[in-house]
Design an enzyme around this catalytic site. Structure first.
Site, PDB file in Angstrom:
ATOM      1  CB  CYS A  99      -1.076   0.025   0.980  1.00  0.00           C
ATOM      2  SG  CYS A  99      -0.413   0.360   2.816  1.00  0.00           S
ATOM      3  CB  CYS A 133      -3.149  -1.087   8.506  1.00  0.00           C
ATOM      4  SG  CYS A 133      -4.361  -0.834   7.320  1.00  0.00           S
ATOM      5  CG  ASP A 151      -0.509   3.313   3.552  1.00  0.00           C
ATOM      6  OD1 ASP A 151      -0.731   4.463   2.965  1.00  0.00           O
ATOM      7  OD2 ASP A 151      -1.055   3.223   4.626  1.00  0.00           O
ATOM      8  CB  CYS A 207      -5.381   3.794   5.206  1.00  0.00           C
ATOM      9  SG  CYS A 207      -4.266   3.026   6.626  1.00  0.00           S
TER      10      CYS A 207
END
Ligand code: FES
Length: 124
Positions: free
Chosen positions: A33, A102, A35, A58
Site C-alpha cells: 500500500c 495496518c 504506507d 490510512c
C-alpha cells in the site's frame, strides 16, 4: 468500513509527532500500500516513558499508531516486545480484514524502535 472506536481514535489521535533526541526510532512500511509508520521512543531504566508516531497512511494505520503508542507507555521493553497487532486490533474493537496489515505495521514499528535502542546501547 470502520467501527465507531476506530473513527473516534482516528479523529483524535494521541501521541502524534516525533521525540527529539529519541532513544530509539523504528520506521517501517508496507510495500503493497506504500504506507509508512515511524515510532520514536523515550526510554529510561528499560521502561518506555514516552512514545510518538508519524504515520503517512490510512485511517487504520493512524488509529493503530495512536493505540499502540498509548499501550506501550509505561511498559518495560520486554513487555512492549510482546505487544501484538492482535492486541492493538482488540483495543480498537476490530478492523476490517483488509486493514489488518495496518495494525501489523504498528507492532513492527514498536519492535524496530526497541531494536534500534538496543543496537545503540550495544554500541555505546
Ligand atoms: Fe496500508 Fe493501511 S492501507 S497501512
Amino acid at each position: 468500513m470502520y467501527n465507531e472506536k476506530v473513527m473516534q481514535v482516528f479523529s483524535n489521535p494521541q501521541n502524534v509527532g516525533y521525540i527529539e533526541d529519541a532513544d530509539g526510532v523504528g520506521k517501517v512500511g508496507n510495500a503493497a500500500c506504500g504506507d509508512i509508520m515511524e515510532i520514536s521512543l523515550r526510554i529510561q531504566d528499560d521502561t518506555i516513558v514516552d512514545a510518538k508516531f508519524r504515520t503517512f497512511g490510512c485511517a487504520a494505520a493512524i488509529a493503530t499508531s495512536s493505540v499502540a503508542t498509548e499501550m506501550v507507555k509505561g511498559m518495560k521493553l520486554d513487555e512492549a516486545l510482546q505487544l501484538t497487532n492482535k492486541k492493538v486490533v482488540e483495543t480498537l474493537q476490530g478492523l476490517p480484514p483488509q486493514k489488518i496489515h495496518c495494525s501489523v505495521l504498528a507492532e513492527e514499528a514498536i519492535k524496530a524502535a526497541i531494536e534500534d535502542y538496543r543496537a545503540r546501547q550495544a554500541k555505546a
